[in-house]
Structure formats: C-alpha cells, structure tokens
Enzyme design. Sequence first.
Site, PDB file in Angstrom:
ATOM      1  N   ASN A  40      56.845  86.316  77.114  1.00 54.12           N
ATOM      2  CA  ASN A  40      56.477  85.097  76.403  1.00 54.12           C
ATOM      3  C   ASN A  40      57.736  84.461  75.815  1.00 54.12           C
ATOM      4  O   ASN A  40      58.635  85.146  75.309  1.00 54.12           O
ATOM      5  CB  ASN A  40      55.385  85.336  75.358  1.00 54.12           C
ATOM      6  CG  ASN A  40      55.631  86.460  74.386  1.00 54.12           C
ATOM      7  OD1 ASN A  40      56.337  87.409  74.673  1.00 54.12           O
ATOM      8  ND2 ASN A  40      55.038  86.349  73.213  1.00 54.12           N
ATOM      9  N   GLU A  42      58.734  81.384  73.271  1.00 50.62           N
ATOM     10  CA  GLU A  42      58.173  80.464  72.279  1.00 50.62           C
ATOM     11  C   GLU A  42      59.116  79.298  71.996  1.00 50.62           C
ATOM     12  O   GLU A  42      60.251  79.259  72.475  1.00 50.62           O
ATOM     13  CB  GLU A  42      57.851  81.260  71.001  1.00 50.62           C
ATOM     14  CG  GLU A  42      56.824  82.350  71.288  1.00 50.62           C
ATOM     15  CD  GLU A  42      56.378  83.118  70.059  1.00 50.62           C
ATOM     16  OE1 GLU A  42      57.037  83.015  69.000  1.00 50.62           O
ATOM     17  OE2 GLU A  42      55.358  83.827  70.162  1.00 50.62           O
ATOM     18  N   CYS A  51      53.181  81.920  77.758  1.00 52.15           N
ATOM     19  CA  CYS A  51      52.795  83.337  77.763  1.00 52.15           C
ATOM     20  C   CYS A  51      53.535  84.106  78.860  1.00 52.15           C
ATOM     21  O   CYS A  51      53.971  83.530  79.867  1.00 52.15           O
ATOM     22  CB  CYS A  51      51.299  83.470  78.010  1.00 52.15           C
ATOM     23  SG  CYS A  51      50.261  82.893  76.670  1.00 52.15           S
ATOM     24  N   GLU A  53      52.361  86.148  81.065  1.00 44.28           N
ATOM     25  CA  GLU A  53      51.672  86.130  82.365  1.00 44.28           C
ATOM     26  C   GLU A  53      52.100  84.916  83.179  1.00 44.28           C
ATOM     27  O   GLU A  53      52.430  85.003  84.362  1.00 44.28           O
ATOM     28  CB  GLU A  53      50.150  86.074  82.170  1.00 44.28           C
ATOM     29  CG  GLU A  53      49.550  87.280  81.492  1.00 44.28           C
ATOM     30  CD  GLU A  53      49.505  87.181  79.970  1.00 44.28           C
ATOM     31  OE1 GLU A  53      50.430  86.565  79.379  1.00 44.28           O
ATOM     32  OE2 GLU A  53      48.567  87.737  79.382  1.00 44.28           O
ATOM     33  N   CYS A  86      45.073  85.191  77.547  1.00 45.33           N
ATOM     34  CA  CYS A  86      44.417  84.044  76.913  1.00 45.33           C
ATOM     35  C   CYS A  86      43.708  83.194  77.973  1.00 45.33           C
ATOM     36  O   CYS A  86      43.904  83.378  79.188  1.00 45.33           O
ATOM     37  CB  CYS A  86      45.440  83.203  76.147  1.00 45.33           C
ATOM     38  SG  CYS A  86      46.480  82.169  77.201  1.00 45.33           S
ATOM     39  N   CYS A  89      45.984  81.411  80.539  1.00 46.49           N
ATOM     40  CA  CYS A  89      46.519  82.318  81.571  1.00 46.49           C
ATOM     41  C   CYS A  89      45.429  82.710  82.574  1.00 46.49           C
ATOM     42  O   CYS A  89      45.684  82.828  83.767  1.00 46.49           O
ATOM     43  CB  CYS A  89      47.130  83.559  80.931  1.00 46.49           C
ATOM     44  SG  CYS A  89      48.702  83.200  80.107  1.00 46.49           S
TER      45      CYS A  89
HETATM   46  N1  THU Z   1      50.776  85.820  74.477  1.00 45.95           N
HETATM   47  C1  THU Z   1      51.133  86.187  75.734  1.00 45.95           C
HETATM   48  O1  THU Z   1      52.287  86.038  76.133  1.00 45.95           O
HETATM   49  N2  THU Z   1      50.177  86.722  76.524  1.00 45.95           N
HETATM   50  C2  THU Z   1      48.908  87.021  76.123  1.00 45.95           C
HETATM   51  O2  THU Z   1      48.128  87.535  76.913  1.00 45.95           O
HETATM   52  C3  THU Z   1      48.472  86.697  74.767  1.00 45.95           C
HETATM   53  C4  THU Z   1      49.427  85.914  73.948  1.00 45.95           C
HETATM   54  C5  THU Z   1      51.829  85.301  73.577  1.00 45.95           C
HETATM   55  C6  THU Z   1      51.788  83.848  73.236  1.00 45.95           C
HETATM   56  C7  THU Z   1      52.580  83.822  71.951  1.00 45.95           C
HETATM   57  O3  THU Z   1      53.969  83.782  72.262  1.00 45.95           O
HETATM   58  C8  THU Z   1      52.297  85.171  71.324  1.00 45.95           C
HETATM   59  O4  THU Z   1      51.782  85.996  72.353  1.00 45.95           O
HETATM   60  C9  THU Z   1      51.303  85.107  70.177  1.00 45.95           C
HETATM   61  O5  THU Z   1      50.173  84.383  70.529  1.00 45.95           O
END
Ligand code: THU
Length: 130
Positions: A40, A42, A51, A53, A86, A89
């Site tokens: 991930n 940000e 994310c 994925e 999420c 994804c």
């Molecule tokens: N996130 C992911 O990368 N994958 C998931 O399956 C759930 C959430 C990340 C998004 C964000 O950077 C952090 O987790 C918190 O939501």
Amino acid sequence: MEKIILLAKENIKNAYTPYSKFQVSAVLELKNGKFYKGVNVENAAYGLSNCAERSAIFAAYSDGVKKEDIKKIVIYTDHDYFVSPCGSCRQVMRELMEEDAEVLLINNKDEVKTFKNIDLLPFGFTKEDL
Ligand code: THU
C-alpha cells in the site's frame, strides 16, 4: 513455507504508510511461476492512497500480464488477525483476475484463509453488464 508467502512477508517493509501506519503486502503468482509484488502506498491527499492488492495487480498488468496468467494473490499483514481486501480491490480483482483465481489471506501466525476470487464479490458489476 511457500515462496509467495516469504516474498509477501519480506516486502511489507516497503509499504509507504505515514498516515495509517497500517502496512499491507500483496504478491501475485502467475501460472508460469513468476511473481509480482505490491504494497500500500499512501498520500497526504488520503483518497489517492493505493492498496497493496491493486499495486501488485497494476504492476503485473504494466508488465503485460493478462488475467488468464494469474494463479493466485497472497495478502499479508503483520497482525494476528486476517485482513480482507476492501471493496475497491475486490472490484479490481474481479475484472483483472479469473473467477477461480485463489485469494489467500495470511496473518502473522502463519494462518491462511483461502477464497476463490468470484466468492469475494458475488453478483458483482462487470464489463458484461455494459
Ligand atoms: N489496505 C490495503 O492495502 N489492503 C487492504 O486489503 C486493506 C487496506 C491499506 C489502505 C491503507 O493504506 C491502509 O491499508 C489503511 O486502510
């Protein structure tokens, strides 16, 4: 331990998470044995965060991979519980991976939960609906 899980664990250090501090790592395995990694990433404009994925899937597609090439995706977090993809994804996985591709969730106790891609987005919206 399967190589894909070792890769996912090793690569989580690359997650860029100054805001949530919640690191996620994802690795795709192709039917030909090749791997693509994602974390991930940000942003101060929170909505632009990506994310793990989608990072892994987009990295693979950027290299010419097609949905029929993908065997599975592993999603790893350093927590003792499972983290589930999420909705965004799931929508992307539904379109860019085959219905029967495997989705494996791994926690830091090395427990594994396995799903079929199609089961994570039942009655999903697809290009066939357009
Ligand atoms: N996130 C992911 O990368 N994958 C998931 O399956 C759930 C959430 C990340 C998004 C964000 O950077 C952090 O987790 C918190 O939501």
